[in-house]
Design an enzyme around this catalytic site. Sequence first.
Site, PDB file in Angstrom:
ATOM      1  N   GLU A  25      -6.187 -39.345  25.504  1.00 23.46           N
ATOM      2  CA  GLU A  25      -6.938 -38.207  24.938  1.00 23.46           C
ATOM      3  C   GLU A  25      -8.086 -37.787  25.861  1.00 23.46           C
ATOM      4  OE1 GLU A  25      -8.221 -38.555  20.851  1.00 23.46           O
ATOM      5  OE2 GLU A  25      -9.423 -36.717  20.985  1.00 23.46           O
ATOM      6  N   ASP A  80      -7.156 -40.840  11.858  1.00 23.25           N
ATOM      7  CA  ASP A  80      -8.459 -40.935  11.179  1.00 23.25           C
ATOM      8  C   ASP A  80      -9.232 -39.621  11.326  1.00 23.25           C
ATOM      9  OD1 ASP A  80      -9.158 -41.188  13.828  1.00 23.25           O
ATOM     10  OD2 ASP A  80     -10.472 -42.923  13.535  1.00 23.25           O
ATOM     11  N   SER A  81      -8.646 -38.652  12.036  1.00 22.50           N
ATOM     12  CA  SER A  81      -9.180 -37.281  12.042  1.00 22.50           C
ATOM     13  C   SER A  81      -9.207 -36.738  10.606  1.00 22.50           C
ATOM     14  CB  SER A  81      -8.324 -36.371  12.932  1.00 22.50           C
ATOM     15  OG  SER A  81      -6.945 -36.537  12.649  1.00 22.50           O
TER      16      SER A  81
HETATM   17  O1  KIV Z   1      -7.004 -39.254  14.490  1.00 19.11           O
HETATM   18  C1  KIV Z   1      -6.254 -38.532  15.149  1.00 19.11           C
HETATM   19  O2  KIV Z   1      -5.860 -37.440  14.713  1.00 19.11           O
HETATM   20  C2  KIV Z   1      -5.835 -38.999  16.457  1.00 19.11           C
HETATM   21  C3  KIV Z   1      -5.002 -38.086  17.297  1.00 19.11           C
HETATM   22  C4  KIV Z   1      -5.804 -36.958  17.783  1.00 19.11           C
HETATM   23  C5  KIV Z   1      -4.329 -38.800  18.406  1.00 19.11           C
HETATM   24  O3  KIV Z   1      -6.175 -40.066  16.836  1.00 19.11           O
END
Ligand code: KIV
Length: 289
Positions: free
Chosen positions: A185, A47-48
Amino acid sequence: MATQVTVPAVRARKRGTGDPLVMVTAYDAPGARIADEAGVDIILVGDSLAMVVLGYENTLPITVDEMLHHTRAVRRGVKRALVIADMPYASYQVDEKQAVENAARFVKDGGAEAVKIEGGEKRVSLVHRLLDAEIPVMGHVGLTPQSLNVMGGYRVQGKTMNAIERLVKDAVALDRAGAFSIVLEGIPREVARIITEEVESPTIGIGAGPDCDGQVLVFHDILNLTDREPAKFVRQYADAAALITGAVAQFKADVEAKTFPADSESYHLPRETQMALEVIRARKKAMAR
Ligand code: KIV
């Protein structure tokens, strides 16, 4: 063709049982294809996406429909890696029945092989329900970006004795509930090591030090494609921004200098059609005089 990565194959990759797991995010078909061809084990439609591609301030606004759109694109680009869809904020925190329905969409419509959810012990019952619906689950504890407002910012988690105890309990609870892998994380390396030793499922770290069973980075961070200051844990492997800027600037310069397109970059009529056309145009000109 290399064998496809499966959920049981990932689950079996505990430290010492092979190479560390490699996960990278991807949000579209070309990015996913490139990552897949580079040989990563897991591609996460994180979701990044909200921040690095769609320009949102944080991950909270992104919707299931937006995530699904990109999950389908990633699916089309991947042949070998395991594809995991990140469940966006409010798609699983509010109601478990709705959470299972949303997760099923990622599998059925999006082509994902598993989903990722943030949160520890409080997600145990949801992990059970997802597994009952045949949906494998990746957990995510520590700095969980969807808890931004509760954490008061993106802060390293697990720094006090109480917080460490809480984190270990959260990871163990997910593990015992059946999560096939857990993202750690933004936590101290020492805490990540303890968790990695305590849980049976492989841990995948991001800002959690080298003692996890695998590592993940955001595609756009690896390539310097974000406009944000990179976090301490990011290693930039290439400067795609510089490469792209250079290429687009060169295109602009070539158009302005009229050196693009060249004759070899143009389509041509067959010789006979060209000649016939010239005859007609010459006749028209003559008649107009
Ligand atoms: O949304 C994302 O990119 C993530 C990763 C950083 C693990 O959750």
